[in-house]
Every structure is written in C-alpha cells, then in structure tokens.
Scaffold this motif. Sequence first.
Motif, PDB file in Angstrom:
ATOM      1  N   CYS A 210      61.450 -35.884   6.365  1.00 22.71           N
ATOM      2  CA  CYS A 210      62.422 -34.662   6.938  1.00 22.71           C
ATOM      3  C   CYS A 210      61.711 -34.230   8.181  1.00 22.71           C
ATOM      4  CB  CYS A 210      63.123 -34.258   6.313  1.00 22.71           C
ATOM      5  SG  CYS A 210      64.335 -34.787   5.567  1.00 22.71           S
ATOM      6  N   VAL A 214      61.968 -37.465  15.647  1.00 20.26           N
ATOM      7  CA  VAL A 214      63.095 -38.440  15.773  1.00 20.26           C
ATOM      8  C   VAL A 214      62.298 -39.679  16.722  1.00 20.26           C
ATOM      9  CG1 VAL A 214      65.754 -39.249  16.043  1.00 20.26           C
ATOM     10  CG2 VAL A 214      64.785 -36.432  15.488  1.00 20.26           C
ATOM     11  N   SER A 297      69.854 -36.464  18.570  1.00 22.89           N
ATOM     12  CA  SER A 297      69.596 -35.286  17.870  1.00 22.89           C
ATOM     13  C   SER A 297      70.571 -34.194  17.826  1.00 22.89           C
ATOM     14  CB  SER A 297      68.078 -34.628  17.654  1.00 22.89           C
ATOM     15  OG  SER A 297      68.030 -34.137  18.988  1.00 22.89           O
ATOM     16  N   CYS A 334      66.620 -33.647   2.829  1.00 23.36           N
ATOM     17  CA  CYS A 334      67.009 -33.085   4.262  1.00 23.36           C
ATOM     18  C   CYS A 334      67.370 -32.236   4.645  1.00 23.36           C
ATOM     19  CB  CYS A 334      67.269 -34.702   4.527  1.00 23.36           C
ATOM     20  SG  CYS A 334      65.672 -35.525   5.175  1.00 23.36           S
ATOM     21  N   GLN A 338      69.767 -33.694   9.267  1.00 23.66           N
ATOM     22  CA  GLN A 338      68.171 -34.485   9.603  1.00 23.66           C
ATOM     23  C   GLN A 338      69.398 -36.160   8.362  1.00 23.66           C
ATOM     24  OE1 GLN A 338      65.941 -32.164   7.515  1.00 23.66           O
ATOM     25  NE2 GLN A 338      64.510 -32.452   9.751  1.00 23.66           N
ATOM     26  N   GLN A 342      67.396 -39.909   9.489  1.00 31.64           N
ATOM     27  CA  GLN A 342      66.883 -40.910   7.887  1.00 31.64           C
ATOM     28  C   GLN A 342      67.536 -41.067   7.300  1.00 31.64           C
ATOM     29  OE1 GLN A 342      63.747 -39.261   7.734  1.00 31.64           O
ATOM     30  NE2 GLN A 342      64.128 -38.004   8.773  1.00 31.64           N
TER      31      GLN A 342
END
Length: 418
Positions: A210, A214, A297, A334, A338, A342
């Motif tokens: 994590c 990204v 994000s 994480c 996130q 993920q």
Amino acid sequence: MCARTLKSNPTMKLILLITASLSWAFQQQGDPPKYQYLDPVTSDLLMCDQCPPGTAVKTHCTADAPTECQACPEKHFAENWHWGDTCQFCTSVCKERQLVKQQCNRTHDQLCECAPGYHLVVEFCIAHNSCPPGYGVTAAGTPVSDTVCERCPVGHFSASDSSTEPCQPHRNCSNLGFKTLRWGTSTTDSLCATQDKAAMLECSDHHALCHNDVTLCEEAVYQSLSSLRLSSVPLERLLESLPGRKVDRKSLERLKKTCSPQQQVLQLLRLWRERNKDQDKLYGIIQGVHHCERKVSRCNSLKNLTLNDLLIVAESLPGVKVHQEDILAVVSSCLPRQYILQLLHLWQTANYDLDLAKGLSHSLRVMRSREAPRYLLRGLKKISRIIGANSAHKLYEKMFVSMLQDETCFKALKPLNE
C-alpha cells in the motif's frame, strides 16, 4: 461311485462337470490356435496351426505335415496369432506433436506418445493446462493426462501461471528472526522487514503493497496499447528505443526473471518514467499519467469502504475473481482510502489481458442490476470516466507507434518478427 448316487445328488453332478471342463481346458492350454484350410490336392478340410506373433504362414499344413511359419521381414510385424501369409507394415512416422516411444519390431508396431508438455485427447496432442496464480500443480501432466490443479491451501502461494510448479509455503519471517511487513496470500509470499527494498517493486509484490504510487492509469494506458503487441517485442529493443535516460541492465534482467511477459513491458515503463520525470520532452506523457492518478485517488465517495463493499465489487468484475483471502489481506494492511485501488490492482494482475475501463463498465452494469449501494456506483463510475478519458493514452500511443514504425530505432537489432 454308482449311477444311483449321481442320479440322487445333483450337486455331485455339477462338481464332476466342472472338473471335466477344467481338465479339458488345461489339456488345450499349450496347443496353438487353429484355422480351417481346404487342401487343394485332396479337397480335405484340415485344421491347421496358426503362426505365432512375429511370423507369417510360409506353407499351409497338409494331412502329413504341420503349418510352416517364417519370420516377419524388416519393418513388418505380426502382433497376434494369425493364418495370413504376410505381416503388417510398421507405422512410418508419428503424428504431429508426438515422439517415438518404442521402435517397431517383429511382434509390435511402432508406439508413439505425445511430446513433453502435451497430452492425448481423442487423437490429438493438446498442450497441458497451466495452473493460474493462487493454484498449484498436484499432479503433473503426462502424455495421456492433463495437469491437475488445486487451490493453494492456507500458508501456501503460487505467484505465476505454471504447468509444473506446486504451491510453495510462505516464508516464515519469525523463524528467520525478521519482522513480518506483509502476510502472504494465495498469490504472494510473505514480506520480511530486512529484505531488499528493491524487491518491493518487483512484480510479485508491487500490487499488494500500500504505497502512494497509484498505477491504475498507467495499467490502463498499457492496455490501450495491447493492439501493438508490445509484449512480443524483446525488452532490449524497447529499452534502446525509449527516449531519455535508459533503464540500467541490472533492473532489466531482474524484470525478466521476476515478471511474466505481459508484466515486463509495464514494469519497464514504470522504471523508465521514474528515471525521466524531469525531462521536458517527456513532461506531457508523465504529467498526463500523474494527473490521472491524482484524480483517481481523490474519489471521496470510496474512502470509507467496508469489507462487504469490496466483496461486492470483486464479485461484479469480469474474468478471474480476486480471492477472498487476498481481499482480507488488503483490508488488514491498507488504509480505507486505498482499498478500492488495491482491489483493482489485484484484479488487473489476474486479468492482464482484459481492459480496465471495460472491466469497470461491466462491474457497474452488474452492480446496478443487483441494486448495489449508490456511493459504490458513483465512485466506480467516476474512476471509469477518468481512466477511459485519460489523455495520456494518446500520448503514449503516438510515441510507441512512432518508435515501432521507425526502422532506425532497431537498426542494430534483429527484425521484429524474428
């Protein structure tokens, strides 16, 4: 024994009948099988002995002489007793993807079997199936049977497609005297605290960690270039053709050892992008990816997801499903903001041949039909739009099309189709 006893005792009759039958069978056991033959001289119907395997009739029997047999000539065989005057021809060649198992001799034809890596299905040799990540080989394929795969049990993993490798046990960091940074899953090994940090960027660990990088946008860019078949181009060619600072050879060799062919190009692009992030002529491409990633994000509606939300999304995505234990590992290691990124990383890793934007569109249709929570639908719809409209797609595509069409890029190397 008197006749009256036999007449009054049916059981005794049956015993005597069986005994007589067995006695006759044992007497006949050593005799060769017979065939009828009409003697052309006497017109008598004779019972002649057949010839044994490896031979053929040379002269039929007569009233005064038995059958005369002769050995089969070279490249001929007779597998059974018979009364023919010729032997069968040996099979000259094996079929496609077959090898000779046993050469032809006088009593057996040439035997063929499927080459290593193939097994017989009806009359064709078919390649053994590979076990996908998360599954291991429990019975290797043979010339007559396919590979048998089973899901890796708890405490074991398999990180790549293989038709030979079983599941491997997770590394036990405590026994090695190290701290566990990340517990292993069905597709990744455990990560210990003292391992080389460079290993954290390798393919087997990249998606499960994590960190802040990204890379969904970059993966989507690579998928948009799949029509160029970049994975079929040797890494050395791309390395020499990419503008700006070159990726060092050691990193290239590590990629070739640790990544699948489909992942190698993507990992090379990541390393190249990192080394050239300050180059003016590449600024547009790199900033385009960064801009996409920042927008993804900031999807606020997906920052407080629960385990149940992740399971709903995972079930709605097409292709190979992300295993539940891998989702649990994401939740345990994480931050909530996130989670979704993920999860999509894990899905993209297991479905490298599927387009991420199309996968999200499919997921949205499925979740709408199942009346999923609105915040999930809004968040995934936003991510789908960002990735689908990413301007970096065109910049990357323009660069690679130019590279692959410009023969001077590969003038010191072999042609692409070799």
